[in-house]
Enzyme design. Structure first.
Site, PDB file in Angstrom:
ATOM      1  N   CYS A   1       8.377  -9.091  -1.728  1.00 33.07           N
ATOM      2  CA  CYS A   1       8.501 -10.188  -1.994  1.00 33.07           C
ATOM      3  C   CYS A   1       8.103 -10.096  -3.362  1.00 33.07           C
ATOM      4  O   CYS A   1       7.801  -9.873  -4.454  1.00 33.07           O
ATOM      5  CB  CYS A   1       7.229 -10.729  -1.157  1.00 33.07           C
ATOM      6  SG  CYS A   1       7.103 -10.770   0.293  1.00 33.07           S
TER       7      CYS A   1
ATOM      8  N   SER B   1      -4.476 -11.585  -2.059  1.00 32.75           N
ATOM      9  CA  SER B   1      -2.976 -10.827  -2.055  1.00 32.75           C
ATOM     10  C   SER B   1      -2.981 -10.911  -3.224  1.00 32.75           C
ATOM     11  O   SER B   1      -3.495 -12.765  -3.889  1.00 32.75           O
ATOM     12  CB  SER B   1      -1.926 -12.085  -1.125  1.00 32.75           C
ATOM     13  OG  SER B   1      -1.415 -12.193  -1.269  1.00 32.75           O
TER      14      SER B   1
ATOM     15  N   LYS C   1       0.682  -1.134  -0.393  1.00 36.22           N
ATOM     16  CA  LYS C   1      -0.204   0.056  -0.261  1.00 36.22           C
ATOM     17  C   LYS C   1       0.730   1.279   0.173  1.00 36.22           C
ATOM     18  O   LYS C   1       0.406   2.167  -0.422  1.00 36.22           O
ATOM     19  CB  LYS C   1      -0.663   0.207   1.422  1.00 36.22           C
ATOM     20  CG  LYS C   1      -1.509  -0.718   1.786  1.00 36.22           C
ATOM     21  CD  LYS C   1      -2.249  -1.852  -0.015  1.00 36.22           C
ATOM     22  CE  LYS C   1      -3.220  -3.093   0.262  1.00 36.22           C
ATOM     23  NZ  LYS C   1      -2.073  -4.059   0.469  1.00 36.22           N
TER      24      LYS C   1
END
Length: 557
Positions: free
Chosen positions: A192, A468, A121
């Site tokens: 990630c 996600s 975010k």
């Protein structure tokens, strides 16, 4: 200069006195003041190294003849916040980030800004602020982490760890094997390593033209990141001299191109939410129908984890985002190549020398994974205003089955773990939208549990919440209107038959209009889950997912 408001004239002597207390000299008042908007925070691996990045950015800004001032925003690690009340704060943090950047920059009249985001975010929050403030801005993100390897040599990432929980729960792997995946899933700093939300947004930032070529794929630990930082300062000076601002760069055509890359890479479904929010900040009328039109004309050229075993380091090795764009540019009508970017050059000039170096990773136009994009917008009586599926992360193109309904993510995860979901079911998780959650939490834990139990292609999941970027399978999110707003998902009953047709872009419940109307009259809005604090205010002000889940400004008579 914009900063003359706080540094020029006899009446600004108090302002200059305060600035001198920070170390400025008289000669500095003739130079541009640059905001260094950092997001260093120790609990987020994608941001742990950004303190050093901030130092490098300040050095580069000084070397370019400008004066840097660094400040930090907040941040939420979606992986750590996953599966508990913390996830309610994730999407709302985007608004706090945007507001905090706006506050610092406008209160101090900076001439330009360099933003250092990285994770979920933080990047869109800073991008929203950049469009709102509209001063010359360059983004340089923290970069992706590398994929990990278990002691057996298996390539793993954060998605592997989440799915490992489901695999252990169902007896497919041992506790020692789960620990091995845990220990190696996130081997370094950086965002990630798959095509999850953080990397998706950093890639889109590059295509939009707010970041420089290489921003989306160069690893956090790669020395080329430092070179990108130096270039960012040099390019910002050019943007200031030419008065090129974010709203000059982020046009409807730029958003088309961002979604085109998203479709070509099968990015996170969260990109839809965030990019619609960017359009709102830029004052553009951009909706989900236009996204769907982009999806129909853009082929899916590369699959990145969780849709394959490739990771961002492989994309970088194969030529990076520029190589994907160069290949896409061979198809007429896909990209707008002559628009300006943060380099001071056009997109065409930025990608002129790029080429694909590994066609196993980045496919050619002649050999796409599919002729249409890796994200699709679904509509029907269950989603009048639209829903999103990451079509590139599932081979199943049509699914029909009975509903198993849960009214929260916690309830759903418990039900899945207790075996209440079986092959052929459609799991419905509702009252988790922007207003109902509140905060539209991600459903990575339920989707990972389903995948880890070997049911990824046998069970569908619908939600008015989000997924996600690490989610895969038959997962339909962002259903609008949401349940808390009286959307059709609130009217579903246990056992209702739902049809998901990816090719036809359809999301329907096999219930008559008359029955749905009857249920609507009987439906009662549940009490808000949170009534106080930031989340209580957020739930009262947030709009629907199909408009980016931005906050509406109250109007007073």
């Amino acid at each position: 200069m914009r900063s003359d408001m706080i540094k020029k004239g006899f009446d600004k002597a108090p302002h200059r006195s305060l600035l001198k207390a920070t170390g400025l000299k008289d000669e500095d008042f003739d130079k541009p003041f640059i905001a260094i908007c950092n997001s260093f925070i120790e609990i987020i691996p994608g941001h742990k190294h950004l303190n050093e990045f901030g130092k490098l950015v300040k050095e580069a800004v000084r070397a370019a003849g400008m004066v840097p001032f660094e400040f930090n925003t907040i941040g939420v690690d979606d992986g750590i916040a996953m599966g508990h009340i913390g996830m309610r704060y994730s999407l709302p943090s985007r608004e706090i980030i945007a507001d905090s950047v706006e506050t610092v920059v406008n209160a101090h009249w900076f001439d330009g800004m360099i933003c250092i985001p990285n994770c979920d975010k933080i990047t869109p929050g800073m991008m929203m602020a950049a469009l709102r403030i509209n001063i010359p801005t360059v983004f340089v993100s923290g970069g992706p982490m590398a994929a990990g390897k278990t002691s057996k040599g298996e390539v793993v990432d954060l998605s592997s760890v989440f799915e490992g929980v489901g695999a252990y729960q169902s007896g497919k792997i041992s506790e020692e094997e789960l620990k091995d995946i845990e220990d190696h899933g996130c081997p370094s700093c950086g965002s990630c390593s798959g095509m999850f939300t953080a990397n998706s947004m950093n890639c889109l930032c590059e295509v939009l033209g707010l970041a420089l070529p290489g921003n989306g794929s160069i690893l956090a630990i790669d020395p080329r990141r430092e070179e990108l930082i130096k270039q960012a300062a040099e390019k910002l000076k050019i943007l200031i001299e030419r008065d090129i601002k974010p709203r000059d760069i982020v046009t409807e055509e730029a958003i088309d191109d961002a979604f085109a890359l998203d479709m070509a890479m099968g990015g996170s479904t969260n990109t839809v939410l965030h990019t619609l929010a960017l359009a709102q900040e830029a004052g553009l009328d951009y909706d989900m129908n236009r996204i769907d039109a982009v999806s129909r004309r853009v082929p899916h050229l590369c699959k990145v984890s969780p849709a394959s075993n490739w990771h961002m380091e492989d994309i970088d090795r194969a030529g990076g985002i520029s190589a994907i764009l160069k290949e896409m540019s061979r198809k007429e009508g896909v990209l707008h190549l002559d628009r300006i970017t943060a380099t001071g050059q056009t997109l065409r000039e930025n990608i002129a020398e790029a080429e694909i170096k590994d066609k196993e990773v980045i496919h050619s136009l002649e050999n796409p994974h599919s002729e249409e994009g890796g994200l699709r917008i679904l509509k029907g009586n269950l989603a009048k205003d639209g829903a999103v599926i990451k079509s590139g992360a599932t081979e199943v193109k049509r699914f029909e089955g009975p509903c198993v309904i849960f009214n929260s993510q916690d309830e759903a995860l418990a039900g899945i773990m207790l075996g209440k979901v079986k092959k052929g079911d459609v799991v419905v998780i509702r009252y988790e939208g922007p207003r109902g959650g509140p905060g539209m939490p991600e459903m990575l834990a339920p989707t990972s549990a389903i995948a880890g139990m070997g049911l990824g292609a046998e069970v569908a999941l619908l939600t008015d919440g989000r997924f996600s970027g690490a989610s895969r399978g038959i997962s339909v999110g962002h259903i609008s209107p949401e349940a808390a707003a009286g959307g059709m998902i609130a009217l579903l009953e246990q056992g209702d038959i739902v049809c998901i047709d990816v090719e036809e872009r359809l999301l329907e419940v096999r219930v008559s209009d008359e029955e749905l109307e009857k249920r609507k009259k009987e439906w009662k809005r549940p009490e808000p889950k949170v009534k106080t604090g930031w989340l209580g205010r957020y739930a009262q002000m947030v709009t629907s997912a199909n408009t980016g889940a931005v906050l509406k400004i109250p109007h007073f008579d």
